[in-house]
Design an enzyme around this catalytic site. Structure first.
Site, PDB file in Angstrom:
ATOM      1  N   ASP A  50     -13.835  -5.852  -5.060  1.00  0.00           N
ATOM      2  CA  ASP A  50     -14.186  -6.177  -3.586  1.00  0.00           C
ATOM      3  C   ASP A  50     -15.492  -6.613  -3.253  1.00  0.00           C
ATOM      4  O   ASP A  50     -16.398  -6.100  -3.703  1.00  0.00           O
ATOM      5  CB  ASP A  50     -13.754  -4.657  -2.946  1.00  0.00           C
ATOM      6  CG  ASP A  50     -12.289  -4.137  -2.985  1.00  0.00           C
ATOM      7  OD1 ASP A  50     -11.583  -5.037  -3.215  1.00  0.00           O
ATOM      8  OD2 ASP A  50     -12.215  -2.988  -2.944  1.00  0.00           O
TER       9      ASP A  50
ATOM     10  N   ASP B 271       0.738  -1.016  -0.068  1.00  0.00           N
ATOM     11  CA  ASP B 271      -0.044   0.045   0.146  1.00  0.00           C
ATOM     12  C   ASP B 271       0.753   1.203  -0.076  1.00  0.00           C
ATOM     13  O   ASP B 271       1.885   1.449   0.882  1.00  0.00           O
ATOM     14  CB  ASP B 271      -0.863  -0.107   1.151  1.00  0.00           C
ATOM     15  CG  ASP B 271      -1.809  -0.975   1.039  1.00  0.00           C
ATOM     16  OD1 ASP B 271      -2.176  -1.652   0.131  1.00  0.00           O
ATOM     17  OD2 ASP B 271      -2.622  -1.048   2.086  1.00  0.00           O
TER      18      ASP B 271
END
Lengths: 217, 261
Positions: free
Chosen positions: B130, B11
């Site tokens: 997702d 990330d």
């Protein structure tokens, strides 16, 4: 004059190939200028995308004759991925996708480019083993893995099928053994991406560099 | 045999890595280039950068990260997070990225997947999904999952399996499937979800969310039928090294690319 030219085929992995070649101390230039290609001592011919699009691009840029001259002159020549497929005359991809226009490849090696059969996940993407068909300087140091062969990174939906066995330099298993590397004297083609295959891929590019150096001597 | 892939996900915010504690041997554990190279040397099969930069002005930072990483790391690099135009895809690919992961922007405009695939080839386009489990009562007891956008915050009303099939049809070359229910729990992947999507599409599925043990990775690759596993926490916090993961999977009979030094 730079000795190694990477053909500017406007493909997405051009900069990766350039960076990898530089990393192994080759000194490439990226060009689509026929004069520079003719003057070069060796050629890397990369490509991703569709066969029809790439074949038309070569025609439009008027590169066909300088590429064929380089091959005919016996200059070390490495086609990568679609750049390997374009060494052949035609692809099932053109027939399936275009219908009208069917641009041909370079016809430097006889055989055809076929789509993987239904039932296998397509594209064939990831790391797979290349087993050299015979010992060759291009695969020096890469042919002595656990079962003979090293893992390289692939991403493609079509594979080449040379007419003659003597043109097969390496094979890979994906449901069946397909040809993943080809050879015709100093002309080489690899279906995988050496520029994205870690240390093993860098070794192959470095081996290609040695082939270039040996010819110059 | 095609090897099962182990893919660390980093990330990145404003050009810096924001997770992880085990990197005492790095000069700067927040430097994405160093972290990517660390995993590359450990035997990672690919690297994913997920850009979670909030402000549009700071988006350029990720281009610089990719550019510098591609100078030293010669394995496939995927970039995702906030990519909403073909021009930005082009810029990232020119910098050395190999694949572009599309999520929210593709849900708003599915044509983006098609445009990217036509311009750069399907191998460049990853559809990131997702997924959150729907209440079973509302589906008559069978499993179903809803697609969430905006980093898992916004329900879209779309069915995950249907969206995966559509993404494949539009030209996506891989599906990166994250279970929002399992993500961060370390309790294991949602293998039912993984298998449902893997069975529905012909392109490779990358499993994400929930890995806590080596067995979890094995389950995702067998029961879940995934081609690859994305791993964050178990790598960043040093629970396992990539070499340990590969040795385990190999002993269990799965093909993996050997770790080289």
């Amino acid at each position: 004059m730079s000795s190694l030219v990477i053909i500017d085929s406007e493909c997405a992995n051009l900069s990766s190939i350039y960076k990898a070649a530089r990393f192994v101390n080759l000194d490439p230039v990226i060009s689509d200028n026929p004069k520079i290609i003719s003057a070069a001592g060796a050629v890397i011919f990369p490509g991703v995308g569709s066969f029809a699009h790439a074949a038309s691009l070569i025609n439009r840029k008027k590169l066909t004759s300088s590429l064929l001259e380089a091959i005919a002159a016996g200059k070390p020549f490495l086609g990568i991925c679609l750049g390997m497929q374009l060494l052949f005359s035609r692809s099932e991809e053109t027939i399936l996708s275009s219908g009208i226009e069917t641009p041909e490849g370079l016809k430097a090696i006889s055989g055809e480019v076929k789509r993987f059969p239904e039932g296998l996940p397509i594209p064939h993407v990831g790391w797979n083993k290349v087993e050299p068909a015979f010992g060759h300087p291009l695969f020096k140091g890469l042919d002595s893995g656990a079962n003979g062969g090293s893992y390289f990174y692939f991403t493609h939906s079509y594979y080449v099928q040379p007419e003659k066995n003597e043109n097969i330099l390496g094979r890979t298993e994906y449901g069946f053994p397909f040809t993943s590397a080809v050879i015709k004297e100093n002309l080489f083609g690899v279906q995988f991406h050496p520029e994205k295959s870690g240390p093993v891929g860098l070794r192959l590019l470095s081996n290609f560099g040695k082939i270039i150096a040996d010819i110059k001597d | 045999m095609l090897a099962k892939r182990i893919i660390p996900c980093l990330d990145v915010r404003d050009g810096r890595v924001v997770k992880g504690t085990r990197f005492i041997n790095l000069r700067d554990a927040g430097d994405p280039v160093e972290r990517a190279d660390f995993y590359n040397r450990e035997g990672a099969d690919e690297i994913v950068f997920l850009d979670i930069t909030a402000s549009v002005e700071k988006r350029r930072a990720i281009v610089d990260v990719v550019e510098k990483t591609a100078e030293v790391v010669f394995i496939p690099l995927t970039v995702g997070g906030g990519i909403d135009s073909v021009d930005f895809m082009q810029e990232l690919l020119n910098s050395g990225a190999d694949k572009i992961s599309l999520n929210t922007a593709a849900l708003k405009d599915p044509g983006l997947i098609q445009a990217g695939a036509e311009r750069f080839g399907s191998q460049c386009i990853v559809a990131a999904i997702d997924a959150r489990r729907a209440e079973q009562a509302s589906t008559g007891g069978s499993h179903s999952w809803e697609v969430y956008s905006h980093g898992g915050r916004t329900p879209t009303g779309r069915d995950v399996v249907e969206w995966a099939k559509e993404a494949e049809k539009l030209g996506a070359g891989e599906i990166l499937l994250t279970s929002m229910d399992a993500d961060g729990t370390l309790d294991g992947y949602d293998t039912t979800l993984l298998a449902a999507v893997s069975d529905a599409v012909g392109i490779p599925v990358i499993a994400s969310g929930g890995a806590g043990t080596l067995e979890h990775l094995y389950e995702a690759l067998t029961e879940g039928k995934a081609h690859a596993v994305l791993a964050a926490s178990i790598l960043h916090y040093g629970t396992y090294s990539i070499a340990e993961i590969k040795e385990y999977l190999s002993q269990k009979g799965l093909p993996v690319r050997p770790v080289q030094n």
